[in-house]
Scaffold this motif. Structure first.
Motif, PDB file in Angstrom:
ATOM      1  N   MET A   2       0.843  -1.191   0.000  1.00  0.00           N
ATOM      2  CA  MET A   2       0.000   0.000   0.000  1.00  0.00           C
ATOM      3  C   MET A   2       0.881   1.245   0.000  1.00  0.00           C
ATOM      4  O   MET A   2       2.032   1.199   0.435  1.00  0.00           O
ATOM      5  CB  MET A   2      -0.927   0.008   1.221  1.00  0.00           C
ATOM      6  CG  MET A   2      -1.951  -1.112   1.234  1.00  0.00           C
ATOM      7  SD  MET A   2      -3.046  -1.059   2.696  1.00  0.00           S
ATOM      8  CE  MET A   2      -1.904  -1.541   3.992  1.00  0.00           C
ATOM      9  N   THR A   3       0.321   2.360  -0.485  1.00  0.00           N
ATOM     10  CA  THR A   3       1.073   3.602  -0.574  1.00  0.00           C
ATOM     11  C   THR A   3       0.406   4.707   0.230  1.00  0.00           C
ATOM     12  O   THR A   3      -0.804   4.651   0.508  1.00  0.00           O
ATOM     13  CB  THR A   3       1.192   4.069  -2.033  1.00  0.00           C
ATOM     14  OG1 THR A   3      -0.113   4.476  -2.510  1.00  0.00           O
ATOM     15  CG2 THR A   3       1.734   2.954  -2.929  1.00  0.00           C
ATOM     16  N   ALA A   4       1.189   5.723   0.557  1.00  0.00           N
ATOM     17  CA  ALA A   4       0.633   6.877   1.263  1.00  0.00           C
ATOM     18  C   ALA A   4      -0.439   7.558   0.425  1.00  0.00           C
ATOM     19  O   ALA A   4      -1.460   8.034   0.953  1.00  0.00           O
ATOM     20  CB  ALA A   4       1.753   7.859   1.607  1.00  0.00           C
ATOM     21  N   THR A   5      -0.236   7.596  -0.888  1.00  0.00           N
ATOM     22  CA  THR A   5      -1.215   8.222  -1.776  1.00  0.00           C
ATOM     23  C   THR A   5      -2.567   7.531  -1.689  1.00  0.00           C
ATOM     24  O   THR A   5      -3.619   8.186  -1.697  1.00  0.00           O
ATOM     25  CB  THR A   5      -0.714   8.203  -3.225  1.00  0.00           C
ATOM     26  OG1 THR A   5       0.501   8.953  -3.312  1.00  0.00           O
ATOM     27  CG2 THR A   5      -1.736   8.809  -4.172  1.00  0.00           C
ATOM     28  N   GLN A   6      -2.561   6.205  -1.585  1.00  0.00           N
ATOM     29  CA  GLN A   6      -3.826   5.477  -1.452  1.00  0.00           C
ATOM     30  C   GLN A   6      -4.576   5.884  -0.185  1.00  0.00           C
ATOM     31  O   GLN A   6      -5.806   5.997  -0.192  1.00  0.00           O
ATOM     32  CB  GLN A   6      -3.563   3.971  -1.434  1.00  0.00           C
ATOM     33  CG  GLN A   6      -3.211   3.373  -2.784  1.00  0.00           C
ATOM     34  CD  GLN A   6      -2.926   1.886  -2.691  1.00  0.00           C
ATOM     35  OE1 GLN A   6      -2.093   1.458  -1.902  1.00  0.00           O
ATOM     36  NE2 GLN A   6      -3.622   1.102  -3.497  1.00  0.00           N
ATOM     37  N   PHE A   7      -3.855   6.120   0.878  1.00  0.00           N
ATOM     38  CA  PHE A   7      -4.499   6.517   2.132  1.00  0.00           C
ATOM     39  C   PHE A   7      -5.057   7.938   2.036  1.00  0.00           C
ATOM     40  O   PHE A   7      -6.139   8.223   2.558  1.00  0.00           O
ATOM     41  CB  PHE A   7      -3.513   6.400   3.291  1.00  0.00           C
ATOM     42  CG  PHE A   7      -3.359   4.999   3.810  1.00  0.00           C
ATOM     43  CD1 PHE A   7      -4.094   4.554   4.895  1.00  0.00           C
ATOM     44  CD2 PHE A   7      -2.501   4.112   3.190  1.00  0.00           C
ATOM     45  CE1 PHE A   7      -3.974   3.253   5.361  1.00  0.00           C
ATOM     46  CE2 PHE A   7      -2.358   2.806   3.647  1.00  0.00           C
ATOM     47  CZ  PHE A   7      -3.100   2.375   4.731  1.00  0.00           C
ATOM     48  N   LEU A   8      -4.325   8.817   1.363  1.00  0.00           N
ATOM     49  CA  LEU A   8      -4.815  10.178   1.199  1.00  0.00           C
ATOM     50  C   LEU A   8      -6.037  10.204   0.288  1.00  0.00           C
ATOM     51  O   LEU A   8      -7.011  10.928   0.554  1.00  0.00           O
ATOM     52  CB  LEU A   8      -3.704  11.062   0.636  1.00  0.00           C
ATOM     53  CG  LEU A   8      -2.486  11.242   1.552  1.00  0.00           C
ATOM     54  CD1 LEU A   8      -1.413  12.067   0.854  1.00  0.00           C
ATOM     55  CD2 LEU A   8      -2.885  11.896   2.867  1.00  0.00           C
ATOM     56  N   ASP A   9      -6.009   9.413  -0.783  1.00  0.00           N
ATOM     57  CA  ASP A   9      -7.177   9.308  -1.663  1.00  0.00           C
ATOM     58  C   ASP A   9      -8.369   8.729  -0.898  1.00  0.00           C
ATOM     59  O   ASP A   9      -9.509   9.171  -1.087  1.00  0.00           O
ATOM     60  CB  ASP A   9      -6.856   8.413  -2.867  1.00  0.00           C
ATOM     61  CG  ASP A   9      -5.904   9.068  -3.856  1.00  0.00           C
ATOM     62  OD1 ASP A   9      -5.691  10.294  -3.759  1.00  0.00           O
ATOM     63  OD2 ASP A   9      -5.374   8.342  -4.720  1.00  0.00           O
ATOM     64  N   SER A  10      -8.102   7.748  -0.050  1.00  0.00           N
ATOM     65  CA  SER A  10      -9.172   7.132   0.739  1.00  0.00           C
ATOM     66  C   SER A  10      -9.833   8.144   1.666  1.00  0.00           C
ATOM     67  O   SER A  10     -11.057   8.120   1.861  1.00  0.00           O
ATOM     68  CB  SER A  10      -8.612   5.972   1.556  1.00  0.00           C
ATOM     69  OG  SER A  10      -8.069   4.963   0.723  1.00  0.00           O
ATOM     70  N   ALA A  11      -9.033   9.030   2.241  1.00  0.00           N
ATOM     71  CA  ALA A  11      -9.587  10.062   3.123  1.00  0.00           C
ATOM     72  C   ALA A  11     -10.542  10.969   2.362  1.00  0.00           C
ATOM     73  O   ALA A  11     -11.657  11.262   2.826  1.00  0.00           O
ATOM     74  CB  ALA A  11      -8.458  10.876   3.750  1.00  0.00           C
TER      75      ALA A  11
END
Length: 288
Positions: A37-46
């Protein structure tokens, strides 16, 4: 003055951003991705989950279900089930007119029923969290036989997120917010208060996600390592040296496939609660 939906939405997104910006050993953060998983995926998820999470027309369970569905459709993996389980009651509590978030959260939790359980069970099945397994009572693959609080009570002894539902989010308000406040008193700045919130959770409690995937012994080992790491980082003043130490621990955990995801979820919820409390205080000052 009550908070607007936009204020609550931004408070949630800011909490997710603050958590991903902090160096949390074993977890995904801006310094290093991990666990496919990537940090970008978490930011997009938010961003994608913020809409349903803060929809005042939806019950808590439906907010969680719709936010998980939106995240899954956009990101394609489970990045935020624990975050949503914790933040949905807080978002609902933030919409009330009370001045005490802890009391309002307790009111929200007391009102949860079988419909909420049905939606939460569906959300968990959709997210498919690692190490889910099955349960003798209140198995999420089956129709709920009771309200959500009773189902969470059954899992509270083994799952820190379920425990919040039966303790009024005590670990958020006691451990999390206290750790953040103590870090500020010590003069910690930038990401460091968030780092210490994470390390406090990781060192106080065996991480539920680690225990599910690797067993209780490994979870306890990680807890003890985190306790020692927290003490070492607290004694250091040089930020770069702190980062080197934490990154070494980070690489070790990720090499072993260990992801303390529950501690990270609790960290997001703590930041969200802090943001809500700060907004209430700000609005009170402005209107007073």
């Amino acid at each position: 003055m009550i908070l607007t939906r936009d204020q609550i939405r931004q408070a949630y997104i800011d909490a997710c951003l603050g958590e991903i910006q902090a160096l949390k050993p074993g977890n995904v953060h801006r310094f290093a991705d991990g666990h496919r998983m990537t940090a970008t995926q978490f930011l997009d998820s938010a961003e994608i989950s913020a809409g349903p999470l803060t929809d005042p027309a939806l019950r808590v369970g439906r907010r969680i279900r719709d936010a998980v569905a939106a995240t899954r459709a956009h990101v394609g993996t489970n990045t935020n089930l624990g975050i949503l389980l914790l933040c949905a009651p807080l978002a609902s509590a933030a919409e009330l007119r009370g001045a005490d978030l802890r009391l309002d959260t307790a009111r929200v939790l007391d009102a949860l029923d079988r419909e909420d359980a049905r939606d939460v069970f569906a959300a968990i099945m959709l997210a498919q969290p690692g190490g889910l397994g099955s349960a003798e009572k209140h198995d999420v693959s089956q129709e709920p036989q009771a309200g959500l609080p009773e189902a969470m009570q059954e899992a509270a002894h083994r799952d820190m997120i379920a425990r919040q539902y039966v303790t009024g989010f005590a670990d958020i308000f006691d451990t999390g917010l206290s750790a953040h406040a103590a870090a500020l008193v010590r003069g910690e700045e930038d990401m460091w208060p968030t780092v210490f919130v994470y390390l406090d959770f990781l060192s106080h409690f065996p991480d539920s996600h680690v225990a599910r995937k690797h067993g209780a012994a490994i979870a306890e080992k990680v807890r003890a390592q985190a306790e020692a790491m927290r003490a070492r980082v607290s004694a250091m003043e040089d930020g770069r040296e702190r980062e080197k130490l934490l990154l070494s621990f980070d690489r070790q955990l990720k090499a072993d496939g260990i992801n303390p995801g529950t501690s990270a979820d609790l960290t997001v919820a703590t930041l969200f609660a802090k943001n809500i409390i700060n907004l209430v205080l700000h609005n009170r000052e402005v209107s007073g």
